[in-house]
Design a protein around this motif. Structure first.
Motif, short mmCIF file in Angstrom:
data_model
loop_
_atom_site.label_atom_id
_atom_site.label_comp_id
_atom_site.label_asym_id
_atom_site.label_seq_id
_atom_site.Cartn_x
_atom_site.Cartn_y
_atom_site.Cartn_z
N ILE A 1 0.84 -1.13 -0.08
CA ILE A 1 0.16 0.10 -0.11
C ILE A 1 0.73 1.14 0.01
O ILE A 1 0.61 2.22 -0.64
CB ILE A 1 -0.94 -0.16 1.37
CG1 ILE A 1 -2.10 -1.01 1.07
CG2 ILE A 1 -1.70 1.45 1.55
CD1 ILE A 1 -2.90 -1.58 2.20
N ASP A 2 1.99 1.29 0.87
CA ASP A 2 2.75 2.39 0.98
C ASP A 2 3.60 2.60 -0.38
O ASP A 2 3.79 3.78 -0.89
CB ASP A 2 3.59 2.03 1.91
CG ASP A 2 3.19 2.42 3.28
OD1 ASP A 2 2.10 3.09 3.58
OD2 ASP A 2 3.91 1.91 4.38
N HIS A 3 3.93 1.59 -1.01
CA HIS A 3 4.49 1.55 -2.53
C HIS A 3 3.52 2.51 -3.23
O HIS A 3 4.04 3.37 -4.19
CB HIS A 3 4.76 0.53 -3.17
CG HIS A 3 5.56 0.26 -4.38
ND1 HIS A 3 6.80 1.40 -4.54
CD2 HIS A 3 5.57 -0.16 -5.20
CE1 HIS A 3 7.41 1.19 -5.65
NE2 HIS A 3 6.52 0.20 -6.20
N TYR A 4 2.16 2.03 -3.51
CA TYR A 4 1.30 2.88 -4.32
C TYR A 4 1.13 4.11 -3.86
O TYR A 4 0.73 5.05 -4.77
CB TYR A 4 -0.09 2.08 -4.21
CG TYR A 4 -0.09 1.00 -5.50
CD1 TYR A 4 -0.81 1.01 -6.45
CD2 TYR A 4 0.80 -0.18 -5.14
CE1 TYR A 4 -0.73 0.14 -7.66
CE2 TYR A 4 1.04 -1.29 -6.13
CZ TYR A 4 0.07 -0.94 -7.64
OH TYR A 4 0.13 -1.94 -8.32
N LYS A 5 0.84 4.44 -2.56
CA LYS A 5 0.76 5.77 -2.01
C LYS A 5 2.10 6.63 -2.51
O LYS A 5 1.60 7.72 -2.81
CB LYS A 5 0.69 5.71 -0.34
CG LYS A 5 0.32 7.12 -0.03
CD LYS A 5 0.19 6.93 1.71
CE LYS A 5 -0.03 8.13 2.37
NZ LYS A 5 -0.15 7.94 3.70
N SER A 6 3.20 6.03 -2.37
CA SER A 6 4.00 6.98 -2.97
C SER A 6 4.29 7.25 -4.30
O SER A 6 4.64 8.60 -4.73
CB SER A 6 5.55 6.31 -2.42
OG SER A 6 5.90 5.24 -3.60
N PHE A 7 3.73 6.36 -5.21
CA PHE A 7 3.65 6.86 -6.72
C PHE A 7 2.51 7.94 -6.72
O PHE A 7 2.52 8.90 -7.43
CB PHE A 7 3.08 5.65 -7.46
CG PHE A 7 4.05 4.88 -7.61
CD1 PHE A 7 5.48 4.96 -7.47
CD2 PHE A 7 3.75 3.51 -8.55
CE1 PHE A 7 6.41 4.21 -7.65
CE2 PHE A 7 5.15 2.72 -9.05
CZ PHE A 7 6.44 3.15 -8.57
N ILE A 8 1.21 7.65 -5.83
CA ILE A 8 -0.08 8.73 -6.09
C ILE A 8 0.58 10.07 -5.64
O ILE A 8 0.13 11.09 -6.32
CB ILE A 8 -0.96 8.24 -5.47
CG1 ILE A 8 -1.39 6.95 -5.83
CG2 ILE A 8 -2.08 9.21 -5.14
CD1 ILE A 8 -2.58 6.05 -5.15
N GLU A 9 1.43 10.27 -4.63
CA GLU A 9 1.87 11.34 -3.95
C GLU A 9 2.98 12.14 -4.72
O GLU A 9 3.34 13.33 -4.79
CB GLU A 9 2.28 11.37 -2.68
CG GLU A 9 1.03 10.93 -1.81
CD GLU A 9 1.71 10.58 -0.32
OE1 GLU A 9 3.06 10.48 -0.19
OE2 GLU A 9 0.75 10.41 0.53
N LYS A 10 3.58 11.47 -6.12
CA LYS A 10 4.72 11.99 -6.79
C LYS A 10 4.07 12.78 -8.00
O LYS A 10 2.96 12.69 -8.53
CB LYS A 10 5.54 11.04 -7.21
CG LYS A 10 6.40 10.47 -6.25
CD LYS A 10 7.14 9.16 -7.00
CE LYS A 10 8.10 8.45 -5.70
NZ LYS A 10 8.97 7.57 -6.31
#
Length: 449
Positions: free
Chosen positions: A208-217
């Motif tokens: 989940i954190d990996h996807y969250k990091s993409f979404i926030e970039k």
């Protein structure tokens, strides 16, 4: 005369009308891929003498029959009141481009690079009125001296590489035998398995954190020329690579071995310090989620592999890191991600291949069973996940001969041009002597390094 000459562009509709009022909803995994699109190119030799355009005419007829099973392809994008894309199934059809190329398909493959190969696909960016935009395109190119190339382009919003392959195979089945062996299935992603509703369940936060990091970039910058090369590793090469990584262990997979090899080498050519460059692996989760082979929709999931502290010569540690992440991607973890994405309902979507080095496992795609004529397996199949931005891409594909039942693999690498040159000259790559099938204007001319 250009190498590839356009003859015409037409709209092909299904031989059976679509049921009025039918819609195909898109999943949380579908919606994440809105910014990306796919190109796939299949090459075939001719099995018999034909008049120019004869085979294209036959393919035009059978693609219309194939489309009767794929209403999502002939439909058009439509926004729901909640702001989500859906497909309104209708008879708007699919765009088909017909073209001719000089020489033979064999000569074409002898001197091939990314730019030349992409002449064999047709793609149009989404119109400002999406409802009039075709989401799928096929381009059929007949070679004057024999052979044919079939190029498919589509939005990743509706199809991942296994789906794109399924579509071409369905078309081939209709052309060869008049019957689709594996018809597509359109249904939602599965929910949690019965009994797995533990209120104390801890979600798989690393994914989940990996996807969250993409979404926030922020959106990536498109300012670097990308080059694609294709390297073939036979059985013995891959077995040597596995032994080089783990002399004692025998449970290494070709994917783990080759992904580790290229992760280490790409990190080296990029000059990454203090570990290996950031890498995401992308895996097909159909089997993990218990989905039927015919499931049509996005089911490729990305996860981060941590390369901190791994030195450039530590292939075993790199392979261990990849193996650990693959092992963690179980059904519960994927359901955690899907539920989290549904709850957040993101409108600003990420560029899933726009940041890290991406390594995609496509070993299981059934490319070489797409046979349009008797005894005419594809000579070669190429895949592109576009746009090519970020740190680069590594696609691990099955080989033309032997398929996924052998250790042999084909690896398609996309990197900035200066990094490709360094990669081809790297001692680790040269140690295994892969055959260059496509390079920088074929400067290595289908020979081993």
């Amino acid at each position: 005369m250009a190498e590839v000459s356009l003859i015409c562009k037409r709209t092909v509709i299904s031989t059976k009308p679509v049921q009025p009022g039918k819609f195909c909803a898109l999943s949380a995994l579908d919606r994440l891929m809105e910014h990306n699109y796919l190109h796939v190119v299949f090459y075939y030799q001719s099995t018999m003498e034909r008049n120019p355009g004869e085979l294209t005419k036959k393919l035009r007829e059978t693609v219309a029959e194939m489309l009767s099973a794929f209403p999502i392809i002939t439909g058009r994008l439509f926004k729901t009141p909640e702001g989500h894309w859906t497909i309104k199934c209708n008879d708007a059809g699919m765009r088909m481009v017909e073209a001719r190329a000089k020489g033979s398909v064999e000569k074409w493959l002898q001197n091939l690079d990314r730019g030349k190969e992409l002449q064999l696909v047709h793609w149009e960016e989404m119109f400002h009125k999406p409802y009039f935009w075709s989401t799928f395109y096929v381009k059929v190119t007949e070679f004057e001296e024999g052979g044919i190339a079939i190029g498919l382009s589509c939005t990743h919003l509706l199809s991942d590489p296994p789906c794109a392959t399924m579509l071409i195979k369905a078309w081939a089945d209709m052309t060869l035998g008049g019957k689709m062996i594996t018809p597509p299935l359109f249904h939602p992603l599965p929910g949690r398995r019965p009994g797995n509703t533990n209120t104390n369940h801890e979600p798989y936060m690393e994914l989940i954190d990996h996807y969250k990091s993409f979404i926030e970039k922020p959106a990536p910058v498109f300012n670097t020329k990308q080059v694609t090369i294709l390297l073939a590793f036979d059985d013995e090469m891959v077995k040597r690579c596995i032994t080089r990584i783990a002399p004692i262990e025998s449970n290494r997979t070709p994917f783990e071995a080759l992904a580790a090899l290229f992760w280490v080498v790409v990190s080296k050519v990029k000059g990454t310090k203090g570990g290996l460059t950031n890498m995401s692996i992308c895996l097909d989760m159909r089997n993990v989620l218990g989905l039927d082979r015919g499931f049509f929709g996005n089911c490729m999931v990305y996860n981060k592999v941590n390369g901190e502290g791994i030195e450039g010569h530590e292939l075993c540690k790199a392979a261990n890191a990849i193996k650990e992440v693959v092992g963690k991607m179980d059904a519960d973890g994927i359901m955690d991600l899907i539920e989290w994405l549904k709850e957040r309902n993101y409108q600003d979507l990420p560029w899933m291949n726009g940041y890290d080095l991406i390594c995609v496992n496509l070993e299981a795609v059934d490319s070489y069973s797409a046979i349009f004529e008797d005894n005419a397996r594809p000579l070669r199949v190429s895949y592109y996940i576009e746009p090519a931005v970020g740190e680069g891409q590594i696609l691990i594909l099955p080989p033309p001969v032997g398929g996924r039942n052998t250790f042999g693999r084909v690896v398609m690498i996309t990197l900035p041009e200066d990094e490709v040159n360094k990669l081809l000259e790297d001692a680790l790559i040269q140690e295994f002597s892969p055959t260059v099938l496509m390079g920088l204007n074929k400067m290595h001319s289908s020979t081993s390094l």
